[in-house]
Structures are given as C-alpha cells and as structure tokens.
Design an enzyme around this catalytic site. Structure first.
Site, mmCIF file in Angstrom:
data_model
loop_
_atom_site.group_PDB
_atom_site.id
_atom_site.type_symbol
_atom_site.label_atom_id
_atom_site.label_comp_id
_atom_site.label_asym_id
_atom_site.label_seq_id
_atom_site.Cartn_x
_atom_site.Cartn_y
_atom_site.Cartn_z
ATOM 1 C CG ASN A 19 -0.421 -0.107 2.502
ATOM 2 O OD1 ASN A 19 0.735 -0.491 2.662
ATOM 3 N ND2 ASN A 19 -1.195 0.250 3.504
ATOM 4 C CD GLU B 139 4.517 -0.424 12.905
ATOM 5 O OE1 GLU B 139 3.312 -0.164 13.058
ATOM 6 O OE2 GLU B 139 5.404 0.097 13.593
ATOM 7 C CB CYS C 57 -2.317 0.200 8.524
ATOM 8 S SG CYS C 57 -0.992 1.398 8.608
HETATM 9 P P1 NAD Z 1 -0.090 -9.087 3.678
HETATM 10 O O1 NAD Z 1 0.021 -9.471 5.109
HETATM 11 O O2 NAD Z 1 -0.876 -9.955 2.785
HETATM 12 O O3 NAD Z 1 1.343 -8.957 3.012
HETATM 13 C C1 NAD Z 1 2.356 -8.127 3.541
HETATM 14 C C2 NAD Z 1 3.705 -8.643 3.083
HETATM 15 O O4 NAD Z 1 3.905 -9.934 3.635
HETATM 16 C C3 NAD Z 1 3.865 -8.820 1.575
HETATM 17 O O5 NAD Z 1 5.198 -8.544 1.226
HETATM 18 C C4 NAD Z 1 3.576 -10.297 1.375
HETATM 19 O O6 NAD Z 1 4.194 -10.824 0.229
HETATM 20 C C5 NAD Z 1 4.239 -10.851 2.615
HETATM 21 N N1 NAD Z 1 3.770 -12.166 3.039
HETATM 22 C C6 NAD Z 1 2.543 -12.716 2.971
HETATM 23 N N2 NAD Z 1 2.560 -13.953 3.495
HETATM 24 C C7 NAD Z 1 3.830 -14.180 3.899
HETATM 25 C C8 NAD Z 1 4.503 -15.264 4.513
HETATM 26 N N3 NAD Z 1 3.867 -16.399 4.831
HETATM 27 N N4 NAD Z 1 5.817 -15.152 4.772
HETATM 28 C C9 NAD Z 1 6.494 -14.020 4.460
HETATM 29 N N5 NAD Z 1 5.924 -12.962 3.886
HETATM 30 C C10 NAD Z 1 4.600 -13.041 3.616
HETATM 31 O O7 NAD Z 1 -0.643 -7.595 3.696
HETATM 32 P P2 NAD Z 1 -0.944 -6.632 2.469
HETATM 33 O O8 NAD Z 1 -2.244 -7.028 1.867
HETATM 34 O O9 NAD Z 1 0.235 -6.499 1.583
HETATM 35 O O10 NAD Z 1 -1.084 -5.247 3.241
HETATM 36 C C11 NAD Z 1 -2.254 -4.862 3.839
HETATM 37 C C12 NAD Z 1 -2.190 -5.027 5.340
HETATM 38 O O11 NAD Z 1 -1.044 -4.351 5.853
HETATM 39 C C13 NAD Z 1 -3.366 -4.381 6.030
HETATM 40 O O12 NAD Z 1 -3.846 -5.218 7.046
HETATM 41 C C14 NAD Z 1 -2.777 -3.121 6.623
HETATM 42 O O13 NAD Z 1 -3.465 -2.619 7.736
HETATM 43 C C15 NAD Z 1 -1.417 -3.561 6.971
HETATM 44 N N6 NAD Z 1 -0.525 -2.404 7.101
HETATM 45 C C16 NAD Z 1 -0.097 -2.045 8.345
HETATM 46 C C17 NAD Z 1 0.710 -0.935 8.500
HETATM 47 C C18 NAD Z 1 1.185 -0.530 9.865
HETATM 48 O O14 NAD Z 1 2.137 0.231 9.928
HETATM 49 N N7 NAD Z 1 0.590 -1.008 10.946
HETATM 50 C C19 NAD Z 1 1.107 -0.195 7.405
HETATM 51 C C20 NAD Z 1 0.659 -0.575 6.138
HETATM 52 C C21 NAD Z 1 -0.155 -1.697 6.008
#
Ligand code: NAD
Length: 484
Positions: free
Chosen positions: A154, A253, A287
């Site tokens: 994002n 996060e 997020c």
């Molecule tokens: P996601 O959890 O699907 O993926 C995030 C990252 O993790 C990606 O690089 C993905 O390829 C990787 N990933 C997924 N499964 C994995 C695994 N088993 N092992 C290692 N890596 C893995 O999330 P998304 O859809 O990319 O992002 C959206 C989410 O992120 C929302 O829930 C949002 O709230 C959260 N977010 C949080 C913050 C914060 O600072 N708290 C900031 C931005 C986004």
C-alpha cells in the site's frame, strides 16, 4: 513507461515487449490491468545467498562511524528527492495512487532517512551508579545484526524505507522483501540508495512470489537477528511463530480498525476535511485509515450532509491524470471485497449517501462511498475496510462512544474531533490505540513513534524508538573500590 524510469533489475513490458521469461513474475498497472514490468521470482536459495552477502558487508558497516553513516544517509535523502518524479511515477504505475500522493510518499519516505541521519550522530548510552555502591554501570547500544524486512503494497516506498533507514543507521545489514504486487518501487529505492553511497552488499532485495517459502527459510537461519514486518495481522501472527524458534527480535506493524469520532463541539469544516483525508488518503488503503465513523447526534445531520457531498464529488481515474482524486484499488479481489462490504451493510439497513459501487473497467476502481445507519455487526465495522468506504453511526454520550470505539481486537489509530481540549485529550487517553489524530486526519510523521496496541502490532517505527528496534542494549558493570 519509458524504460529509463524502471529500476535496473526490472524488464519493461509496457511497450508490448516479450512476455516475462521463466523464473520471473509480472507487475500490473491497476488502472489499466496491463503489464508494466517483470522481475525475478527468487527462490529461498537465492535469499540465503543474500543473507551471506549482507552479513559480510554488515561487519564492515557496523565498524564505520556514526558520522560516516549519517553523511551517506544525507546523500540518500538528497538523491531520493532529486528522483522524486521518477519514484512517484513508478509508485503510481504499480500501486495506483495519484501522482500527487505518490510524490508525497517520496517526501514522507525520505523524511525517515533524514531523521535517522540526524538521530544516529547522537549515539546514546548511560552512566549509572550501582544503588548498593561498589560499581558503576555503563550502557551502550549495539546494532541488532541482520534484519529481514517484509513490506506491504500500500505504501511501497514508505513502508520499506522506514525499515531500511533505522536498520542501516544502527549499523545493521538487511534483506528487503517487497510485496509481490509492488516490487518495482523497492528495487528503485534501494538502487538509488546504493548510488548515494550505501554499500551494494548491505541491503539486498529479494523479489519473490514464494512468500511462505521465503519466510520459512530465512527465519530458520541463525544469522537473522531481527524481523520487521508490515502487513496483515494474520500473516504477522504466522511470522511471529516462525521467529520464535530462534528468538528473533520482532517488530510488527499490522492491521487496524480506526474509530473516527466527531463530537457536537467539533469544528464542522475541520471535521469534514479531516474525515475526507483520513478516509481517502491512499484510496483508503492505509492501515490508519478511518474505518468506523461515530458522529454525535447534534452534529450528525450537518456532518453527513457535508461529508457525503464531498465524497460524492470525488473524481476517479488513473493516478497519472491530473484531475484524478481517487486512483484504482490494488486488484480485482479488493474491488469484489469492497462491493461485499457495501452489500452487507445495506442488507443490514444502511443507507447509501454517496458512491456505493464499482464503475465499469478496465481498472480496479471503486467509488468514494458514505453509508449511514451502519449497524455494529456489519462487515464495515467489524473488519478493516481498506478502501474508500465510510460507514457512519450516530452516538449520544462520550462513555457510549468510547465503549464502542475500543470494542475491537485492533488498536492502531484513532481520531477525535472536538474544539474542547479537555474532551479531546480525555478521549485520546481512553482510546486503546497507538496513535491518535486530534482535529486532524493525517497524523503520521517521521519524528513520531508509529505503531499499534493489541493485535495491531508491537514495536514502533520512526523517532528514537524506531532506532531502538534495530539496537540491542548492553551494559558493563565496572567494579570500584575506594582509593586513598
Ligand atoms: P499481507 O500481510 O498480505 O502482506 C504483507 C507482506 O507480507 C507482503 O510482502 C507479502 O508478500 C508478505 N507475506 C505474505 N505472506 C507471507 C509469509 N507467509 N511469509 C512471508 N511474507 C509473507 O498484507 P498486504 O495485503 O500487503 O497489506 C495490507 C495489510 O497491511 C493491512 O492489514 C494493513 O493494515 C497492513 N498495514 C499495516 C501498516 C502498519 O504500519 N501497521 C502499514 C501498512 C499496512
């Protein structure tokens, strides 16, 4: 996209060049659904090789002076901003946000680099006298060691930069794994960091679609000392499980479900402007996006009227077009999920005040939407919406709204609008969230410790606290006896 805009590690597919070869994956433009580029789909073996390379480079880097590292990071700051248009263009093409927002993300990302360049030349330690006498205790901070950094799609530049900056500031090497949907921005950001003087071997990018294999392999390697993850709570929980085997220091996060609370004594225009900003920044795919709107009865009609008018007037389009205020969502699944959120709310009695549907494609668009009379057990209130839908409920008392606002397993951001400072601060204190925007919709700042409570995560990014995530505190206890 002109080839020169892409990072060196990507092959341009925008002019209809050959489809990606084996061992590569394709990156799409969510505004057109057309391929932009292909990048290598690395396996776990490659990731382990990068750990070896970064570990060797890390030993030399840790021995450099803070001033040396700070000078390089200032160069990085300058070079990222010199390339603002190029970076913004890549962000917009692979992620969809407007160019204006993408340029804002470049500045926001670079701010972390500058902030840590300024912070790291004040390496703190403490001197403490043993309260029992007989010794003196000195503390110092050492680099944590090899960090694995996993980021979401994002904010493809900001989320990885605010991990890399404190990691290298601390003297630690890093492996960066960007989201498969948006690898280009990370590749370009790190390429520019290297041009600005960061050793090429110090920060290694692993682009891959095999995320589970990646994490299972690297988190099993005893050279990894730090995990920093930004993404969904579900994946964060899985990664914490993997990190537990080798007791890897972890920062998470994770997802949010932010309440946005407007009291009768709020400034109406400020509240509406804040609501639009907190909802539509990044198309709602943030997020800390406002997720549940609670508006007090005395101001609710006026707020809904003004807010719905502004949301209803938002223009959709590709992020590259100047007139666009809301770009596409990240993929088709997101659009289908958002339609489900609206349909569920309407089936449970909500009224659509603006938007409510996905326009005809191509492109993964969804209208800026306001829903009134949304019940608490609707998907819109229970789940992170991650899109431009604002569900609104009315409330009567402060106690009632606080109970509702805290009735969630998440605790990242909250928003309070009131011109009564006592009320605003009392409510902020009572909210179970890591950060609160008071009379404003965009609270993030490189100098602030960003992070969540409850299932929204652990650890902080930005500020001095964000550097500590990449350091280990150690102490020396020095025996002393009286001399005469
Ligand atoms: P996601 O959890 O699907 O993926 C995030 C990252 O993790 C990606 O690089 C993905 O390829 C990787 N990933 C997924 N499964 C994995 C695994 N088993 N092992 C290692 N890596 C893995 O999330 P998304 O859809 O990319 O992002 C959206 C989410 O992120 C929302 O829930 C949002 O709230 C959260 N977010 C949080 C913050 C914060 O600072 N708290 C900031 C931005 C986004």
């Amino acid at each position: 996209m002109r080839e020169s805009l892409l990072p060196a590690a990507a092959a341009d597919l925008s002019e209809g060049q050959a489809p990606p070869s084996e061992g590569h994956f394709t990156v799409l433009d969510p505004a057109t659904e057309q391929p932009i580029a292909s990048v290598a789909d690395h396996d776990a073996h490659y990731a382990l090789e990068q750990i070896s390379r970064a570990t060797s480079a890390g030993a030399t880097w840790a021995a450099t002076t803070p001033r040396h590292r700070a000078d390089i990071m200032h160069n990085v700051y300058d070079l990222l901003l010199e390339n603002r248009d190029r970076l913004a263009s890549v962000i917009t093409r692979e992620m969809g946000k407007t160019l204006k927002e993408a340029a804002g993300e470049v500045q926001y990302s670079a701010d972390y680099v500058r902030w840590y360049a300024e912070e790291l030349v004040r390496p703190g330690g403490t001197y403490r006298d043993n309260p029992h006498g007989g010794s003196t205790i000195l503390t110092k901070r050492s680099p944590v060691g090899l960090a694995v950094l996993i980021s979401p799609w994002n904010f493809p530049m900001a989320m990885i930069t605010r991990k890399i900056a404190p990691a290298i500031a601390s003297g630690s090497p890093a492996i960066a794994k960007p989201a498969g949907l948006t690898p280009l921005t990370t590749l370009l950001t790190v390429e520019l960091m290297v041009q600005a003087g960061v050793p090429e071997e110090l920060v290694r990018v692993v682009t891959t679609t095999q995320a589970s294999e990646f994490s299972a392999t690297v988190l099993n390697d005893s050279r990894v000392r730090k995990l920093s993850f930004t993404g969904s709570t579900q994946v964060g929980s899985t990664l914490l499980g993997l990190a537990s085997k080798n007791i890897i220091k972890s920062s998470m996060e994770l997802g949010g479900n932010a309440p946005f609370i407007v009291f009768d004594d709020a400034d109406l225009d400020r509240a509406i402007a804040g609501a639009v900003a907190a909802k539509l920044r990044n198309g709602g795919q943030s997020c800390i996006a406002a997720n549940r709107f609670y508006v007090q009865e005395g101001i609710a009609d006026d707020f809904l009227q003004g807010f719905s008018e502004q949301m209803g007037g938002i223009s959709l389009g590709p992020g590259e077009e100047e007139s666009t205020q809301l770009g596409p969502m990240i993929d088709r699944r997101a659009v289908q999920r958002l339609q489900g959120v609206v349909d569920d709310a309407v089936a449970k009695g909500a009224i659509i005040r603006a938007g409510g549907k996905a326009p005809e494609g191509p492109g993964y668009f969804f209208e800026a939407t306001v829903l009134e009379n949304v019940v608490p057990d609707s998907q819109a209130f229970q789940n992170e919406i991650f899109g431009p839908i604002a569900p609104v409920r009315r409330f009567s008392t402060q106690a009632e709204v606080l109970e509702a606002a805290n009735d969630t397993p998440f605790g990242l951001a909250g928003y309070v609008f009131s011109e009564n400072l006592d009320r605003a601060l009392n409510v902020a204190d009572a909210l179970e969230t890591g950060l609160v925007g008071i009379n404003q919709g965009v609270p993030s700042n490189a100098a602030a410790p960003f992070g969540g409570l409850k299932q929204s995560g652990m650890g902080r990014e930005g500020s001095a606290e964000g550097l500590e995530e990449y350091q280990e505190v150690r102490f020396y206890n020095i025996a002393r006896r009286d001399t005469h």
